[in-house]
Design a protein around this motif. Structure first.
Motif, PDB file in Angstrom:
ATOM      1  N   LEU A  33       0.881  -1.181   0.000  1.00  0.00           N
ATOM      2  CA  LEU A  33       0.000   0.000   0.000  1.00  0.00           C
ATOM      3  C   LEU A  33       0.913   1.224   0.000  1.00  0.00           C
ATOM      4  CD1 LEU A  33      -2.797   1.307   0.177  1.00  0.00           C
ATOM      5  CD2 LEU A  33      -2.698   1.033   2.657  1.00  0.00           C
ATOM      6  N   LEU A  34       0.908   1.955  -1.115  1.00  0.00           N
ATOM      7  CA  LEU A  34       1.918   2.992  -1.321  1.00  0.00           C
ATOM      8  C   LEU A  34       1.274   4.347  -1.572  1.00  0.00           C
ATOM      9  CD1 LEU A  34       4.147   0.873  -3.765  1.00  0.00           C
ATOM     10  CD2 LEU A  34       4.276   0.983  -1.261  1.00  0.00           C
ATOM     11  N   GLY A  35       2.070   5.374  -1.422  1.00  0.00           N
ATOM     12  CA  GLY A  35       1.593   6.745  -1.658  1.00  0.00           C
ATOM     13  C   GLY A  35       2.384   7.703  -0.796  1.00  0.00           C
ATOM     14  N   ASN A  37       3.291  10.926   1.792  1.00  0.00           N
ATOM     15  CA  ASN A  37       2.825  11.289   3.139  1.00  0.00           C
ATOM     16  C   ASN A  37       1.437  11.917   3.028  1.00  0.00           C
ATOM     17  OD1 ASN A  37       6.149  12.343   3.714  1.00  0.00           O
ATOM     18  ND2 ASN A  37       5.174  10.656   4.784  1.00  0.00           N
ATOM     19  N   GLY A  38       0.549  11.468   3.888  1.00  0.00           N
ATOM     20  CA  GLY A  38      -0.786  12.073   3.927  1.00  0.00           C
ATOM     21  C   GLY A  38      -1.734  11.556   2.852  1.00  0.00           C
ATOM     22  N   ALA A  39      -1.311  10.530   2.096  1.00  0.00           N
ATOM     23  CA  ALA A  39      -2.156  10.027   0.992  1.00  0.00           C
ATOM     24  C   ALA A  39      -3.397   9.291   1.502  1.00  0.00           C
ATOM     25  CB  ALA A  39      -1.345   9.105   0.091  1.00  0.00           C
ATOM     26  N   GLY A  40      -3.341   8.808   2.748  1.00  0.00           N
ATOM     27  CA  GLY A  40      -4.515   8.121   3.310  1.00  0.00           C
ATOM     28  C   GLY A  40      -4.250   6.658   3.658  1.00  0.00           C
ATOM     29  N   LYS A  41      -2.998   6.230   3.594  1.00  0.00           N
ATOM     30  CA  LYS A  41      -2.671   4.807   3.814  1.00  0.00           C
ATOM     31  C   LYS A  41      -3.057   4.353   5.226  1.00  0.00           C
ATOM     32  CE  LYS A  41       1.712   5.613   2.909  1.00  0.00           C
ATOM     33  NZ  LYS A  41       1.646   7.064   2.665  1.00  0.00           N
ATOM     34  N   THR A  42      -2.604   5.114   6.230  1.00  0.00           N
ATOM     35  CA  THR A  42      -2.891   4.733   7.620  1.00  0.00           C
ATOM     36  C   THR A  42      -4.396   4.737   7.872  1.00  0.00           C
ATOM     37  OG1 THR A  42      -0.771   5.596   8.332  1.00  0.00           O
ATOM     38  CG2 THR A  42      -2.437   5.343  10.039  1.00  0.00           C
ATOM     39  N   VAL A 198       0.001  -4.193  -5.967  1.00  0.00           N
ATOM     40  CA  VAL A 198       0.352  -2.863  -5.471  1.00  0.00           C
ATOM     41  C   VAL A 198      -0.872  -1.953  -5.550  1.00  0.00           C
ATOM     42  CG1 VAL A 198       1.741  -0.809  -5.982  1.00  0.00           C
ATOM     43  CG2 VAL A 198       2.771  -3.078  -6.156  1.00  0.00           C
ATOM     44  N   MET A 199      -1.098  -1.208  -4.461  1.00  0.00           N
ATOM     45  CA  MET A 199      -2.158  -0.197  -4.463  1.00  0.00           C
ATOM     46  C   MET A 199      -1.491   1.147  -4.204  1.00  0.00           C
ATOM     47  SD  MET A 199      -4.738  -2.295  -2.001  1.00  0.00           S
ATOM     48  CE  MET A 199      -3.485  -2.706  -0.829  1.00  0.00           C
ATOM     49  N   ILE A 200      -1.822   2.132  -5.005  1.00  0.00           N
ATOM     50  CA  ILE A 200      -1.243   3.462  -4.784  1.00  0.00           C
ATOM     51  C   ILE A 200      -2.377   4.442  -4.487  1.00  0.00           C
ATOM     52  CG2 ILE A 200       0.150   5.342  -5.729  1.00  0.00           C
ATOM     53  CD1 ILE A 200       1.557   3.350  -7.534  1.00  0.00           C
ATOM     54  N   LEU A 201      -2.249   5.126  -3.359  1.00  0.00           N
ATOM     55  CA  LEU A 201      -3.220   6.165  -2.996  1.00  0.00           C
ATOM     56  C   LEU A 201      -2.609   7.533  -3.291  1.00  0.00           C
ATOM     57  CD1 LEU A 201      -4.498   4.964   0.520  1.00  0.00           C
ATOM     58  CD2 LEU A 201      -5.840   5.050  -1.588  1.00  0.00           C
ATOM     59  N   LYS A 202      -3.463   8.426  -3.748  1.00  0.00           N
ATOM     60  CA  LYS A 202      -3.029   9.814  -3.945  1.00  0.00           C
ATOM     61  C   LYS A 202      -4.121  10.734  -3.436  1.00  0.00           C
ATOM     62  CE  LYS A 202      -1.430  13.082  -7.415  1.00  0.00           C
ATOM     63  NZ  LYS A 202      -1.051  13.315  -8.801  1.00  0.00           N
ATOM     64  N   ASP A 276      10.116   4.039  -8.357  1.00  0.00           N
ATOM     65  CA  ASP A 276      10.094   5.144  -9.332  1.00  0.00           C
ATOM     66  C   ASP A 276       8.686   5.372  -9.873  1.00  0.00           C
ATOM     67  OD1 ASP A 276      12.651   5.940  -9.161  1.00  0.00           O
ATOM     68  OD2 ASP A 276      13.378   4.771 -10.867  1.00  0.00           O
ATOM     69  N   ILE A 277       8.003   4.262 -10.169  1.00  0.00           N
ATOM     70  CA  ILE A 277       6.641   4.399 -10.710  1.00  0.00           C
ATOM     71  C   ILE A 277       5.756   5.115  -9.687  1.00  0.00           C
ATOM     72  CG2 ILE A 277       4.580   3.132 -11.449  1.00  0.00           C
ATOM     73  CD1 ILE A 277       6.507   0.869 -12.390  1.00  0.00           C
ATOM     74  N   THR A 278       5.869   4.695  -8.415  1.00  0.00           N
ATOM     75  CA  THR A 278       5.030   5.300  -7.364  1.00  0.00           C
ATOM     76  C   THR A 278       5.335   6.781  -7.214  1.00  0.00           C
ATOM     77  OG1 THR A 278       5.060   3.201  -6.192  1.00  0.00           O
ATOM     78  CG2 THR A 278       4.349   5.110  -4.930  1.00  0.00           C
ATOM     79  N   VAL A 279       6.632   7.108  -7.171  1.00  0.00           N
ATOM     80  CA  VAL A 279       7.015   8.519  -6.999  1.00  0.00           C
ATOM     81  C   VAL A 279       6.466   9.337  -8.157  1.00  0.00           C
ATOM     82  CG1 VAL A 279       8.989  10.106  -7.059  1.00  0.00           C
ATOM     83  CG2 VAL A 279       9.073   8.061  -5.611  1.00  0.00           C
ATOM     84  N   HIS A 280       6.621   8.819  -9.385  1.00  0.00           N
ATOM     85  CA  HIS A 280       6.186   9.599 -10.544  1.00  0.00           C
ATOM     86  C   HIS A 280       4.670   9.681 -10.648  1.00  0.00           C
ATOM     87  CE1 HIS A 280      10.371   9.390 -11.783  1.00  0.00           C
ATOM     88  NE2 HIS A 280      10.082  10.439 -12.525  1.00  0.00           N
ATOM     89  N   LEU A 281       3.988   8.579 -10.347  1.00  0.00           N
ATOM     90  CA  LEU A 281       2.527   8.618 -10.478  1.00  0.00           C
ATOM     91  C   LEU A 281       1.876   9.427  -9.367  1.00  0.00           C
ATOM     92  CD1 LEU A 281       1.518   4.983 -11.502  1.00  0.00           C
ATOM     93  CD2 LEU A 281       1.307   7.049 -12.874  1.00  0.00           C
TER      94      LEU A 281
END
Ligand code: ATP
Length: 291
Positions: A33-35, A37-42, A198-202, A276-281
């Motif tokens: 679970l990626l994203g 700081n403050g993306a909503g993971k916790t 992989v899940m990415i929150l933004k 890299d994908i997570t940082v860029h997306l």
């Protein structure tokens, strides 16, 4: 145990920490679970563990809400970086309490991990260093053998060697006793080879949820002469570009990006890492223009 969220939102005051998240997690997989700081993971992890009630929408574990539901929460173990064990208890007392809570508790695993992390059962938890506290959290998380094990940056304060011990044991334990593991981390490169999905929150929204290998296959980092890079990038989803002295690099994210095709045009090409994908997306437009 499967996990589903349907139009899941959580507001704090007027602020949406999570907004309209639809997810479906199968049992017995390792999820990253990626994203930022403050993306909503916790927040999402606390909702999954039944520590918070949704503002709207549903979070369901095997079809039931985990909130105030011991039949579900006995099979859910959430460990986070601020798991605060610093009370007037010894390490062995904390482990005893955990063993009473989790029906699948493995005393053998706890004992083995205590040795591996060099944590003395008689130590008072008040005196634990940050790294020792993380080790204790990890020991509980893995010994619980909970059907859903949620680890929210559980390694704070652990040195690199202890973190790699943790990753090794996590995989070993998972292979011996499969369970659903959800791991949130900012040290993505260290652990991404464990992720099956992989899940990415933004900004509180779900940006993507994909199998890790498919995510990597969609990415391409290319470099070469500016004109050739520009021609290759035409019409494709560009995550970021850099230019220096007639040469250009670009990060692309799209369907059907082939390394061979880029190489046949005289470009250097490789897949991007999940980090890299997570940082860029998950970066903002402004950040990406500097990426
Ligand atoms: N109890 C709370 N009260 C008010 N705002 C909150 C609360 N909990 C979280 N938030 C806000 O919700 C947003 C998401 O927070 P959350 O902790 O879920 O993010 P995160 O992705 O885990 O971040 P990090 O990677 O920094 O741990 C943040 O803007 C945070 O300030």
């Amino acid at each position: 145990m499967n996990i589903q969220s349907k139009a899941l939102s959580k507001k704090f005051g007027s602020f949406y920490a999570l907004h309209d998240v639809n997810l479906s997690l199968e049992e017995d997989k390792i999820y990253g679970l990626l994203g930022k700081n403050g993306a909503g993971k916790t927040t999402l992890m606390h909702l999954m563990a039944g520590h918070l009630l949704p503002t709207s929408g549903d979070i369901l574990l095997n079809g039931s809400s985990p909130f105030n539901n011991r039949a579900i929460t006995k099979d859910v173990c959430l460990i986070n970086e601020s798991s605060n064990f610093k009370r007037r208890l010894k390490v062995k007392d904390i482990l005893y309490i955990a063993s009473q809570f989790y029906p699948n508790w493995s005393a053998d695993t706890a004992e083995r991990l205590l040795k591996q992390f060099n944590l003395k059962p008689k130590l008072n938890t008040k005196g634990l260093s940050k790294g020792m506290e993380s080790a204790l959290g990890i020991i509980i998380g893995l010994s619980s053998r909970a059907k859903v094990t949620i680890l929210d940056e559980p390694y704070i304060g652990l040195d690199a060697s202890a973190r790699y011990t943790f990753y090794d044991i996590l995989l070993e334990e998972y292979e011996a006793y499969p369970r659903t593991i959800i791991l949130s981390t900012h040290l993505i490169d260290e652990v991404s080879n464990l992720f099956e999905e992989v899940m990415i929150l933004k900004e509180g929204s779900l940006l993507l949820h994909e199998p890790a290998d498919e995510l990597i296959e969609k990415s391409l980092h290319i470099s070469g002469k500016k004109e050739v890079v520009d021609a290759f990038c035409e019409g494709k989803h560009i995550l970021g570009v850099k230019e220096m002295m007639g040469r250009k690099t670009a990060n692309l994210f799209d369907e059907n990006l082939s390394i061979e095709e880029a190489v046949s045009m005289g470009l250097e090409a490789e897949r991007m890492t999940i980090q890299d994908i997570t940082v860029h997306l998950s970066g903002s437009e402004e950040e990406l223009s500097h990426a």
